[in-house]
Motif scaffolding. Structure first.
Motif, PDB file in Angstrom:
ATOM      1  N   MET A  51      -4.373   8.555  -0.525  1.00  0.00           N
ATOM      2  CA  MET A  51      -3.995  10.023  -0.415  1.00  0.00           C
ATOM      3  C   MET A  51      -5.082  10.888   0.676  1.00  0.00           C
ATOM      4  O   MET A  51      -6.230  10.268   0.990  1.00  0.00           O
ATOM      5  N   LEU A  52      -4.522  11.982   1.143  1.00  0.00           N
ATOM      6  CA  LEU A  52      -5.267  12.716   2.039  1.00  0.00           C
ATOM      7  C   LEU A  52      -5.657  14.002   1.232  1.00  0.00           C
ATOM      8  O   LEU A  52      -5.020  14.749   0.574  1.00  0.00           O
ATOM      9  N   GLN A  53      -6.972  14.032   1.224  1.00  0.00           N
ATOM     10  CA  GLN A  53      -7.429  15.331   0.493  1.00  0.00           C
ATOM     11  C   GLN A  53      -7.268  16.594   1.155  1.00  0.00           C
ATOM     12  O   GLN A  53      -6.973  16.765   2.592  1.00  0.00           O
ATOM     13  N   ARG A  54      -6.546  17.411   0.481  1.00  0.00           N
ATOM     14  CA  ARG A  54      -5.951  18.852   1.014  1.00  0.00           C
ATOM     15  C   ARG A  54      -6.513  19.931   0.288  1.00  0.00           C
ATOM     16  O   ARG A  54      -6.380  19.954  -0.963  1.00  0.00           O
ATOM     17  N   ASP A  55      -7.417  20.823   0.978  1.00  0.00           N
ATOM     18  CA  ASP A  55      -7.925  21.878   0.094  1.00  0.00           C
ATOM     19  C   ASP A  55      -7.019  23.212   0.046  1.00  0.00           C
ATOM     20  O   ASP A  55      -7.350  23.950  -0.627  1.00  0.00           O
ATOM     21  N   SER A  56      -5.938  23.157   0.981  1.00  0.00           N
ATOM     22  CA  SER A  56      -5.266  24.572   0.857  1.00  0.00           C
ATOM     23  C   SER A  56      -4.114  24.162  -0.338  1.00  0.00           C
ATOM     24  O   SER A  56      -3.876  23.354  -0.658  1.00  0.00           O
ATOM     25  N   GLY A  57      -3.604  25.485  -0.458  1.00  0.00           N
ATOM     26  CA  GLY A  57      -2.660  25.863  -1.463  1.00  0.00           C
ATOM     27  C   GLY A  57      -1.538  25.997  -0.936  1.00  0.00           C
ATOM     28  O   GLY A  57      -0.672  26.553  -1.538  1.00  0.00           O
ATOM     29  N   ARG A  58      -1.263  25.553   0.318  1.00  0.00           N
ATOM     30  CA  ARG A  58       0.103  25.796   0.874  1.00  0.00           C
ATOM     31  C   ARG A  58       1.413  25.283   0.036  1.00  0.00           C
ATOM     32  O   ARG A  58       2.508  25.872   0.419  1.00  0.00           O
ATOM     33  N   LEU A 104       0.941  -1.341  -0.080  1.00  0.00           N
ATOM     34  CA  LEU A 104       0.042   0.054  -0.118  1.00  0.00           C
ATOM     35  C   LEU A 104       1.004   1.298   0.090  1.00  0.00           C
ATOM     36  O   LEU A 104       1.867   1.154   0.697  1.00  0.00           O
ATOM     37  N   VAL A 105       0.536   2.248  -1.041  1.00  0.00           N
ATOM     38  CA  VAL A 105       1.275   3.366  -1.050  1.00  0.00           C
ATOM     39  C   VAL A 105       0.534   4.491  -0.405  1.00  0.00           C
ATOM     40  O   VAL A 105      -0.463   4.700  -0.746  1.00  0.00           O
ATOM     41  N   TYR A 106       1.229   5.475   0.665  1.00  0.00           N
ATOM     42  CA  TYR A 106       0.602   6.406   1.070  1.00  0.00           C
ATOM     43  C   TYR A 106       1.407   7.633   0.706  1.00  0.00           C
ATOM     44  O   TYR A 106       2.720   7.885   1.052  1.00  0.00           O
ATOM     45  N   ALA A 107       0.829   8.555  -0.202  1.00  0.00           N
ATOM     46  CA  ALA A 107       1.489   9.895  -0.523  1.00  0.00           C
ATOM     47  C   ALA A 107       1.546  10.823   0.422  1.00  0.00           C
ATOM     48  O   ALA A 107       0.146  11.198   1.078  1.00  0.00           O
ATOM     49  N   THR A 108       2.470  11.263   1.104  1.00  0.00           N
ATOM     50  CA  THR A 108       2.551  12.345   2.279  1.00  0.00           C
ATOM     51  C   THR A 108       3.313  13.707   1.787  1.00  0.00           C
ATOM     52  O   THR A 108       3.751  13.851   0.926  1.00  0.00           O
ATOM     53  N   ASP A 109       2.553  14.616   2.502  1.00  0.00           N
ATOM     54  CA  ASP A 109       3.290  16.027   2.610  1.00  0.00           C
ATOM     55  C   ASP A 109       3.776  16.473   4.065  1.00  0.00           C
ATOM     56  O   ASP A 109       4.047  17.415   4.194  1.00  0.00           O
ATOM     57  N   PHE A 110       3.936  15.494   4.728  1.00  0.00           N
ATOM     58  CA  PHE A 110       4.411  15.547   5.882  1.00  0.00           C
ATOM     59  C   PHE A 110       3.515  16.359   7.155  1.00  0.00           C
ATOM     60  O   PHE A 110       4.080  17.203   7.776  1.00  0.00           O
ATOM     61  N   GLU A 111       2.420  16.136   7.036  1.00  0.00           N
ATOM     62  CA  GLU A 111       1.272  16.899   7.972  1.00  0.00           C
ATOM     63  C   GLU A 111       0.829  15.902   9.064  1.00  0.00           C
ATOM     64  O   GLU A 111       0.958  14.869   8.635  1.00  0.00           O
ATOM     65  N   GLU A 112       0.406  16.707  10.042  1.00  0.00           N
ATOM     66  CA  GLU A 112      -0.060  15.841  11.262  1.00  0.00           C
ATOM     67  C   GLU A 112      -1.092  15.112  10.719  1.00  0.00           C
ATOM     68  O   GLU A 112      -1.531  13.964  11.388  1.00  0.00           O
ATOM     69  N   ARG A 113      -1.978  15.569   9.975  1.00  0.00           N
ATOM     70  CA  ARG A 113      -3.289  14.803   9.417  1.00  0.00           C
ATOM     71  C   ARG A 113      -2.980  13.635   8.737  1.00  0.00           C
ATOM     72  O   ARG A 113      -3.716  12.634   8.816  1.00  0.00           O
ATOM     73  N   ASP A 114      -1.528  13.442   8.160  1.00  0.00           N
ATOM     74  CA  ASP A 114      -1.176  12.364   7.448  1.00  0.00           C
ATOM     75  C   ASP A 114      -1.032  11.191   8.614  1.00  0.00           C
ATOM     76  O   ASP A 114      -1.281   9.856   8.208  1.00  0.00           O
ATOM     77  N   LEU A 115      -0.875  11.562   9.747  1.00  0.00           N
ATOM     78  CA  LEU A 115      -0.511  10.512  10.652  1.00  0.00           C
ATOM     79  C   LEU A 115      -1.931   9.908  11.245  1.00  0.00           C
ATOM     80  O   LEU A 115      -1.870   8.470  11.281  1.00  0.00           O
ATOM     81  N   HIS A 149       7.074  10.411  -0.328  1.00  0.00           N
ATOM     82  CA  HIS A 149       7.061  12.079  -0.482  1.00  0.00           C
ATOM     83  C   HIS A 149       8.004  12.480  -1.930  1.00  0.00           C
ATOM     84  O   HIS A 149       8.882  11.755  -2.077  1.00  0.00           O
ATOM     85  N   ILE A 150       7.283  13.448  -2.704  1.00  0.00           N
ATOM     86  CA  ILE A 150       7.873  13.690  -3.970  1.00  0.00           C
ATOM     87  C   ILE A 150       7.980  15.278  -3.848  1.00  0.00           C
ATOM     88  O   ILE A 150       7.002  15.954  -4.003  1.00  0.00           O
ATOM     89  N   PRO A 151       9.267  15.898  -3.692  1.00  0.00           N
ATOM     90  CA  PRO A 151       9.531  17.008  -3.325  1.00  0.00           C
ATOM     91  C   PRO A 151       9.466  17.908  -4.446  1.00  0.00           C
ATOM     92  O   PRO A 151       9.987  17.237  -5.711  1.00  0.00           O
ATOM     93  N   THR A 152       9.068  19.169  -4.456  1.00  0.00           N
ATOM     94  CA  THR A 152       9.393  20.123  -5.563  1.00  0.00           C
ATOM     95  C   THR A 152      10.748  20.701  -5.781  1.00  0.00           C
ATOM     96  O   THR A 152      11.546  20.417  -4.870  1.00  0.00           O
ATOM     97  N   LYS A 153      11.171  21.259  -6.878  1.00  0.00           N
ATOM     98  CA  LYS A 153      12.313  21.821  -6.911  1.00  0.00           C
ATOM     99  C   LYS A 153      12.847  22.615  -6.022  1.00  0.00           C
ATOM    100  O   LYS A 153      13.911  23.023  -5.494  1.00  0.00           O
ATOM    101  N   GLU A 154      11.807  23.517  -5.358  1.00  0.00           N
ATOM    102  CA  GLU A 154      11.872  24.606  -4.443  1.00  0.00           C
ATOM    103  C   GLU A 154      12.099  23.896  -2.964  1.00  0.00           C
ATOM    104  O   GLU A 154      12.293  24.883  -2.111  1.00  0.00           O
ATOM    105  N   GLU A 155      11.925  22.734  -2.820  1.00  0.00           N
ATOM    106  CA  GLU A 155      12.052  22.101  -1.369  1.00  0.00           C
ATOM    107  C   GLU A 155      13.127  21.735  -1.062  1.00  0.00           C
ATOM    108  O   GLU A 155      13.819  20.938  -1.657  1.00  0.00           O
ATOM    109  N   TYR A 156      13.888  22.191  -0.161  1.00  0.00           N
ATOM    110  CA  TYR A 156      15.236  22.063   0.219  1.00  0.00           C
ATOM    111  C   TYR A 156      15.351  21.292   1.690  1.00  0.00           C
ATOM    112  O   TYR A 156      16.462  20.627   2.006  1.00  0.00           O
ATOM    113  N   ALA A 157      14.419  21.044   2.343  1.00  0.00           N
ATOM    114  CA  ALA A 157      14.386  20.500   3.893  1.00  0.00           C
ATOM    115  C   ALA A 157      13.442  19.139   3.732  1.00  0.00           C
ATOM    116  O   ALA A 157      13.101  18.689   4.955  1.00  0.00           O
ATOM    117  N   GLY A 158      13.573  18.596   2.693  1.00  0.00           N
ATOM    118  CA  GLY A 158      12.565  17.289   2.481  1.00  0.00           C
ATOM    119  C   GLY A 158      13.004  16.367   3.549  1.00  0.00           C
ATOM    120  O   GLY A 158      12.579  15.624   4.065  1.00  0.00           O
TER     121      GLY A 158
END
Length: 284
Positions: free
Chosen positions: A242-249, A153-164, A185-194
């Motif tokens: 996947m966890l649905q995320r409505d924010s654009g953070r 089972l694959v879980y895609a995360t953005d390292f939020e507490e809701r992921d837990l 987790h699949i980081p963007t090019k701008e993400e340095y602290a992955g």
């Protein structure tokens, strides 16, 4: 897990999803409720029968259709553990959500959009409404899928507490299979602290989730959608959660917005499990 609710339009092309729901309920030792939503034909309005009598006749007819459908495609697997349910509603999504709130299932299963389904059963706004409002996790099953034992089972995360919270629920489904959960987790090019974020997330997860068969991965790709799609193929995943995320953070948040869940659904050949804010407060 006690109850699984599966909704069907009773077409032949939806039978793999029916069998998937049955097999899953059997393995998880859960009661399976098979639901069909119908609308009263306009012609019935002009008949001389009382509205209550017309509604009862329509319900009986649709219950017979549903019973014949399940008997035909489940055959000798039909048992007392399967409950058949019909509900009249001019809106498919409203009818489904009404029963979800009334029955309080631990899991809701529906088939993915298919050109063969009558009325486009789970397309467009119908699926979006269910993904947004369903009080329990939702699994979308490709209509041509054959059930196979859950191993990865694959879980895609953005390292939020809701992921837990979502992973805690996913464990309840993985444990009976002794399935491996791959948190990616699949980081963007701008993400340095992955990497630092992943270590922080791993520590929290180990504190809050009691399941030893979890691994973590970080995948670098030009496109998050392409990277995630390639990853689930490489690991031969049996389900993507996947966890649905409505924010654009973050850019990753946009991927897991419910509209993007629908995009992943259209490209996926494996079931997709979706968690929303409402279902995170309930027990799976």
């Amino acid at each position: 897990m006690k109850t699984i609710l599966y909704a069907t339009d009773c077409t032949r092309h939806a039978t793999p999803a029916l069998r998937y729901a049955y097999k899953l309920s059997e393995k998880l030792n859960a009661r399976l409720i098979v639901l069909s939503v119908y609308d009263l034909p306009p012609v019935l309005v002009s008949t001389i029968r009382a509205p209550k009598h017309r509604s009862r006749m329509a319900a009986d007819e649709h219950m017979m259709v549903l019973h014949n459908y399940c008997s035909r495609y489940l055959k000798d697997r039909m048992s007392a553990d399967i409950v058949l349910d019909v509900v009249e509603s001019p809106s498919i999504s409203d009818g489904i959500l009404k029963r979800c709130h009334a029955l309080q299932p631990d899991l809701f299963i529906m088939g993915m959009k298919d050109e063969h389904t009558l009325r486009g059963y789970f397309s467009g706004n119908i699926a979006n409404a269910i993904l947004a409002e369903c009080p329990c996790p939702v699994i979308m099953v490709p209509n041509q899928l054959r059930y196979r034992k859950l191993r990865t089972l694959v879980y895609a995360t953005d390292f939020e507490e809701r992921d837990l919270q979502a992973i805690q629920k996913l464990v309840k489904m993985a444990a009976p299979y002794d399935a491996e959960i791959l948190v990616v987790h699949i980081p963007t090019k701008e993400e340095y602290a992955g990497m630092e974020q992943m270590e922080w997330f791993k520590e929290l997860l180990n504190q809050q989730v009691d399941y030893g068969n979890i691994r973590f991965n970080m995948i670098f790709a030009d496109s998050i959608q392409e990277g995630l799609g390639a990853y689930v193929q490489d690991v031969r995943a049996d389900l993507l959660a996947m966890l649905q995320r409505d924010s654009g953070r973050s850019f990753f948040s946009k991927l897991l917005h419910r509209d993007q869940v629908k995009i992943m659904e259209s490209r996926s050949k494996i079931p997709i499990m979706s968690f929303n804010e409402r279902c995170l407060q309930s027990s799976l």
